[in-house]
Design a protein around this motif. Structure first.
Motif, short mmCIF file in Angstrom:
data_model
loop_
_atom_site.label_atom_id
_atom_site.label_comp_id
_atom_site.label_asym_id
_atom_site.label_seq_id
_atom_site.Cartn_x
_atom_site.Cartn_y
_atom_site.Cartn_z
N GLN A 163 -31.36 -1.85 -48.41
CA GLN A 163 -30.12 -2.37 -48.97
C GLN A 163 -28.94 -1.66 -48.32
O GLN A 163 -29.02 -0.47 -48.00
CB GLN A 163 -30.08 -2.18 -50.48
CG GLN A 163 -31.23 -2.86 -51.21
CD GLN A 163 -31.09 -2.73 -52.71
OE1 GLN A 163 -30.77 -3.68 -53.41
NE2 GLN A 163 -31.33 -1.55 -53.23
N THR A 164 -27.84 -2.38 -48.16
CA THR A 164 -26.65 -1.80 -47.54
C THR A 164 -25.78 -1.16 -48.62
O THR A 164 -25.42 -1.80 -49.61
CB THR A 164 -25.84 -2.87 -46.80
OG1 THR A 164 -26.66 -3.42 -45.77
CG2 THR A 164 -24.59 -2.26 -46.17
N ILE A 165 -25.47 0.11 -48.42
CA ILE A 165 -24.58 0.81 -49.34
C ILE A 165 -23.32 1.22 -48.56
O ILE A 165 -23.32 1.31 -47.34
CB ILE A 165 -25.27 2.01 -50.01
CG1 ILE A 165 -25.70 3.06 -48.96
CG2 ILE A 165 -26.50 1.55 -50.79
CD1 ILE A 165 -24.80 4.21 -48.86
N ALA A 209 -29.64 2.20 -57.22
CA ALA A 209 -29.60 1.57 -55.90
C ALA A 209 -30.98 1.41 -55.29
O ALA A 209 -31.11 1.12 -54.10
CB ALA A 209 -28.71 2.38 -54.97
N ALA A 216 -25.09 5.11 -55.50
CA ALA A 216 -26.24 5.05 -54.59
C ALA A 216 -26.56 6.42 -54.01
O ALA A 216 -26.34 6.69 -52.84
CB ALA A 216 -25.97 4.05 -53.47
N LYS A 235 -23.49 -5.62 -54.71
CA LYS A 235 -24.16 -6.79 -54.16
C LYS A 235 -24.32 -7.86 -55.23
O LYS A 235 -24.90 -7.61 -56.30
CB LYS A 235 -25.54 -6.39 -53.62
CG LYS A 235 -26.34 -7.53 -53.02
CD LYS A 235 -27.69 -7.01 -52.54
CE LYS A 235 -28.52 -8.13 -51.95
NZ LYS A 235 -29.87 -7.64 -51.53
N ASN A 266 -34.40 -0.50 -54.44
CA ASN A 266 -34.61 -1.90 -54.12
C ASN A 266 -35.55 -2.56 -55.15
O ASN A 266 -36.72 -2.17 -55.25
CB ASN A 266 -35.21 -2.04 -52.72
CG ASN A 266 -35.14 -3.45 -52.18
OD1 ASN A 266 -35.24 -4.42 -52.93
ND2 ASN A 266 -34.95 -3.56 -50.88
N LEU A 285 -23.59 0.91 -54.19
CA LEU A 285 -24.14 -0.39 -53.84
C LEU A 285 -23.38 -1.45 -54.61
O LEU A 285 -23.23 -1.34 -55.83
CB LEU A 285 -25.63 -0.44 -54.21
CG LEU A 285 -26.31 -1.81 -54.15
CD1 LEU A 285 -26.44 -2.29 -52.71
CD2 LEU A 285 -27.68 -1.75 -54.81
#
Length: 363
Positions: free
Chosen positions: A272-274, A123, A292, A285, A125, A283
């Motif tokens: 990042q959105t988890i 997870a 994550a 996406k 970036n 995660l």
């Protein structure tokens, strides 16, 4: 007995009372295990706070939360982020290094990223993952006043071996987030790496024809980290690691991220959105899925390892003296020994925490 924040005397086995500052405070330790405080060498955050937020209040919340769980020493871990962001995080946390009174004592940093493999990024970036860069590292190392105690990297990336040879003179080098083959990992250990970050997760696995990073670690790693929540690594594999590596080479870690101690929901991790659902962070996406980090503290990691069938002695060793040795802190912490810091916890026989003592002070 504790005097001036250190262990002055070890009372005979079976003693009911646990004394601090001679007779100022007495804790009833009947039917308790008297244990060293836990040593977490890989934690990103808790209570919706993360090291990389560069928020003093967040650092203090993370330290207080961990101490309440019996974690008395911690290394806070970075993420793959721009150098300026990492520098801000280090500058913000630096005043807390080795300082008492906030809960767990922050002893340094674990630099997890940005020198990792995009293919095994988990997870992390991908926008901020870069090849090994000595100038990048030493700028942050100097900023941290030498308190980067662990440095994680993928050894198969071009330039890694020379990087390992130089940086291993300054800190412990850990193989992490890596697509390395067995041979590539062996070469990295020969160059100066000695540690493996969260074994099995974010790396090539073990098969009979390609043993991968795991196989190389079994032969040459001094220590391997293990996330024993039963989600990152199956309980049977947790037992197998202790059988295979032995109790002297395993460091239980939390790899806890900001959602630790928080309810289900959406959280940020390195931009990042988890999502967190039922104790699991992930995660998802654009068709990409990854675990994550964890939402489990080190105390619960240790308890779960015991529940999975690891012996009490082995699990406790993996959460105390092993990680202390792995990052060079064992002269001060990690065991109950005369002269060492009085970082101690009392566990009930059912493994619940009765009391936590940090530097001789009862929390």
């Amino acid at each position: 007995m504790i005097e001036d924040g250190r262990i002055a005397e070890i009372l005979p086995a079976g003693s009911r009372k646990f004394l601090t500052n001679s007779t100022t405070h007495v804790i009833d330790a009947e039917n308790c295990f008297v244990l060293p405080g836990f040593v977490d060498i890989h934690s990103h955050g808790a209570l919706n706070m993360d090291l990389c937020d560069a928020d003093p209040g967040g650092i203090e919340a993370i330290l207080a939360y961990n101490a309440a769980q019996g974690v008395t020493t911690i290394l806070l871990a970075t993420l793959s982020l721009p150098k300026q962001v990492l520098g801000n995080a280090i500058e913000t946390a630096l005043p807390y290094i080795n300082k008492e009174g906030y809960g767990a004592v922050l002893r340094g940093f674990n630099m997890e990223g940005p020198f990792i493999s995009t293919a095994k990024r988990g997870a992390q970036n991908p926008d901020f993952i870069i090849p090994p860069n000595l100038d990048f590292f030493f700028e942050l190392y100097d900023l941290a006043q030498g308190q980067i105690l662990l440095l994680d990297l993928a050894p198969e990336v071009e330039g890694s071996l020379d990087f390992i040879r130089e940086t291993s003179k300054k800190c412990t080098i850990s193989l992490a987030h890596s697509s390395a083959s067995y041979n590539e990992a062996i070469t990295a250990f020969d160059a100066g790496a000695s540690h493996v970050t969260h074994l099995f997760n974010g790396m090539t696995g073990f098969t009979h024809q390609e043993p991968g990073v795991v196989g190389a670690a079994a032969e040459l790693a001094s220590y391997v980290e293990l996330i024993s929540d039963g989600f990152h690594v199956h309980p049977a594999a947790v037992r197998a690691v202790f059988s295979w590596f032995g109790k002297n080479r395993i460091c239980l870690i939390s790899d806890s991220m900001r959602a630790t101690g928080m309810p289900n929901g959406a959280y940020d991790l390195g931009g990042q959105t988890i999502r967190v659902e039922n104790g699991k962070a992930f995660l998802s996406k654009d068709g990409y899925y990854s675990i994550a980090g964890s939402v489990t503290n080190l105390s619960d990691m240790c308890r779960r390892a015991i529940q999975f069938g690891v012996s009490l002695e082995a699990a406790l060793q993996a959460a105390t003296i092993n990680p202390a040795i792995a990052v060079g802190l064992d002269s001060e912490i990690g065991s109950i020994s005369k002269g060492k810091r009085a970082d101690i916890q009392l566990w009930e026989k059912d493994y619940r925490t009765r009391a936590v003592i940090v530097g001789g002070k009862i929390l």
